[in-house]
Design a protein around this motif. Structure first.
Motif, PDB file in Angstrom:
ATOM      1  N   SER A   1      21.126  53.620  -4.370  1.00  0.00           N
ATOM      2  CA  SER A   1      20.593  55.022  -3.726  1.00  0.00           C
ATOM      3  C   SER A   1      20.083  54.945  -2.063  1.00  0.00           C
ATOM      4  CB  SER A   1      19.383  55.698  -4.842  1.00  0.00           C
ATOM      5  OG  SER A   1      18.428  55.036  -4.619  1.00  0.00           O
ATOM      6  N   ASP A   2      19.787  56.023  -1.901  1.00  0.00           N
ATOM      7  CA  ASP A   2      19.383  55.923  -0.305  1.00  0.00           C
ATOM      8  C   ASP A   2      17.899  55.333  -0.031  1.00  0.00           C
ATOM      9  OD1 ASP A   2      21.730  57.007   0.875  1.00  0.00           O
ATOM     10  OD2 ASP A   2      21.284  59.222   0.422  1.00  0.00           O
ATOM     11  N   ILE A   3      17.122  55.883  -0.839  1.00  0.00           N
ATOM     12  CA  ILE A   3      15.550  55.229  -0.874  1.00  0.00           C
ATOM     13  C   ILE A   3      15.744  54.117  -1.610  1.00  0.00           C
ATOM     14  CG2 ILE A   3      13.488  55.891  -1.541  1.00  0.00           C
ATOM     15  CD1 ILE A   3      14.688  57.859   0.496  1.00  0.00           C
TER      16      ILE A   3
ATOM     17  N   THR B   1      16.475  62.682   8.147  1.00  0.00           N
ATOM     18  CA  THR B   1      15.994  61.258   8.219  1.00  0.00           C
ATOM     19  C   THR B   1      14.652  61.531   7.475  1.00  0.00           C
ATOM     20  OG1 THR B   1      17.066  61.103  10.347  1.00  0.00           O
ATOM     21  CG2 THR B   1      14.900  59.526   9.635  1.00  0.00           C
ATOM     22  N   GLN B   2      14.555  60.256   6.467  1.00  0.00           N
ATOM     23  CA  GLN B   2      13.470  60.274   5.705  1.00  0.00           C
ATOM     24  C   GLN B   2      12.624  59.169   6.154  1.00  0.00           C
ATOM     25  OE1 GLN B   2      13.167  61.962   3.092  1.00  0.00           O
ATOM     26  NE2 GLN B   2      15.122  62.533   2.385  1.00  0.00           N
TER      27      GLN B   2
ATOM     28  N   TRP C   1      14.797  56.245   7.611  1.00  0.00           N
ATOM     29  CA  TRP C   1      16.145  56.083   7.013  1.00  0.00           C
ATOM     30  C   TRP C   1      16.940  57.250   6.626  1.00  0.00           C
ATOM     31  CZ3 TRP C   1      18.069  51.109   5.509  1.00  0.00           C
ATOM     32  CH2 TRP C   1      19.154  51.208   4.770  1.00  0.00           C
ATOM     33  N   ARG C   2      18.054  57.379   7.442  1.00  0.00           N
ATOM     34  CA  ARG C   2      18.860  58.541   7.303  1.00  0.00           C
ATOM     35  C   ARG C   2      19.595  58.778   5.797  1.00  0.00           C
ATOM     36  NH1 ARG C   2      19.760  63.571  10.087  1.00  0.00           N
ATOM     37  NH2 ARG C   2      21.530  64.502   9.206  1.00  0.00           N
ATOM     38  N   THR C   3      19.396  59.906   5.031  1.00  0.00           N
ATOM     39  CA  THR C   3      20.187  60.065   3.882  1.00  0.00           C
ATOM     40  C   THR C   3      21.000  61.138   4.222  1.00  0.00           C
ATOM     41  OG1 THR C   3      18.600  61.777   3.299  1.00  0.00           O
ATOM     42  CG2 THR C   3      18.062  59.528   2.557  1.00  0.00           C
ATOM     43  N   ALA C   4      21.757  61.768   3.280  1.00  0.00           N
ATOM     44  CA  ALA C   4      22.745  62.623   3.576  1.00  0.00           C
ATOM     45  C   ALA C   4      22.428  63.989   4.635  1.00  0.00           C
ATOM     46  CB  ALA C   4      23.356  63.426   2.137  1.00  0.00           C
TER      47      ALA C   4
END
Length: 303
Positions: A260-262, A283-284, A277-280
């Motif tokens: 998963s992204d995270i 940016t997180q 961190w870029r998710t769909a």
């Protein structure tokens, strides 16, 4: 001061297209772009012809097109990757002049390399740069490209996948953004990547290959290894999660798959580290507040 950050996003909207037109009409931005007028006309025609909010398919004709976002989710430029057999050519523009001189171009190159070598599986990446474009020439040289040929007006630089992978591993020890994985985790994660569709988890493959590999019995106890439990600050929310393999994932129970992204984002980082961190869709901003449980520290080497 925050480290420079760029994320490359494949979705292109009408709003993005208008940004691109503005950039391609700026004489300072297009000074070294040979086909900028042609590209600008193409974008204007596309907007007039296609009354759709998403224009991604139009920009991916003959290659892959990405908007470059900064950590505040603001588009500042674009990257185009054009495959030709086993080669791939990169075109890079930071269109927002307010962001020049902040090393965002170098970050965009690094993200483009990741896509070219891990997702598109290129053997060689090429950059053709105007001889007077000193800023771009230096950015590509810093990222390992070597001069292959030149004319009075154009220089051609290349980077092979072999050289890229070697630099990725050599840089790990001196990188302030280094991550750590155990030998056992690396072996299992490589098996996982091999079983997945070829490009579906290229970000995870990149993280595995750039990681510093350590013995499971000597990994620091505040590193997020596989099957660790960590307390995160995700944007403004605190979150307790377990980092697990896909078969054990359960979002409702806070068990995040490493795919998963995270999950990919936190692998190998340690307590106190902060990650963008870029998710769909955004940016997180992630901070590892505490590693609550680590199998290796607890002597649970069977996990």
């Amino acid at each position: 001061m925050s480290k420079p950050f760029i994320a490359l996003c494949p979705e292109i909207t009408r709003s993005h297209a208008l940004h691109l037109i503005d950039w391609l009409e700026d004489e300072c931005v297009i000074r070294y772009l040979s086909d900028s007028r042609q590209v600008s006309r193409f974008i204007e025609q596309a907007i007039d012809r296609v009354q759709l909010p998403i224009l991604t398919h139009l920009f991916n004709q003959g290659g892959r097109f990405f908007m470059a976002y900064n950590r505040h989710d603001v588009p500042v430029g674009f990257v185009r990757l054009v495959p030709s057999g086993s080669d791939c050519e990169m075109v890079l523009v930071i269109g927002d002049r307010d962001n020049w001189g902040r090393k965002l171009g170098s970050c965009a190159i690094q993200e483009g390399m990741k896509l070219a070598f891990f997702e598109m599986r290129a053997d060689r990446l090429i950059a053709k740069i105007h001889a007077d474009n000193t800023r771009s020439v230096n950015a590509f040289l810093r990222n390992g490209f070597v001069l292959e040929s030149q004319t009075p007006t154009l220089r051609s630089f290349t980077l092979t996948s072999t050289r890229y992978m070697q630099r990725l591993r050599d840089r790990a020890a001196s990188d302030g953004n280094a991550i750590y994985v155990t030998e056992i985790d690396q072996a299992r994660l490589r098996q996982l990547v091999a079983l997945e569709p070829e490009t579906s988890i290229f970000e995870l493959e990149h993280e595995i290959e750039r990681a510093i590999v350590v013995d499971a019995q000597h990994v620091a106890s505040h590193v997020v290894t596989m099957n660790s439990r960590a307390l995160l600050r995700l944007n403004d929310e605190k979150l307790e999660v377990d980092l697990v393999y896909p078969e054990d994932a359960d979002d409702n129970a806070g068990k995040l798959s490493v795919c998963s992204d995270i999950g990919t984002a936190i692998l190998g980082y340690k307590a106190g580290d902060a990650i963008d961190w870029r998710t769909a869709n955004r940016t997180q901003h992630i901070r590892i507040e505490q590693v609550l449980y680590q199998p290796e520290a607890a002597g649970h080497f069977h996990l």
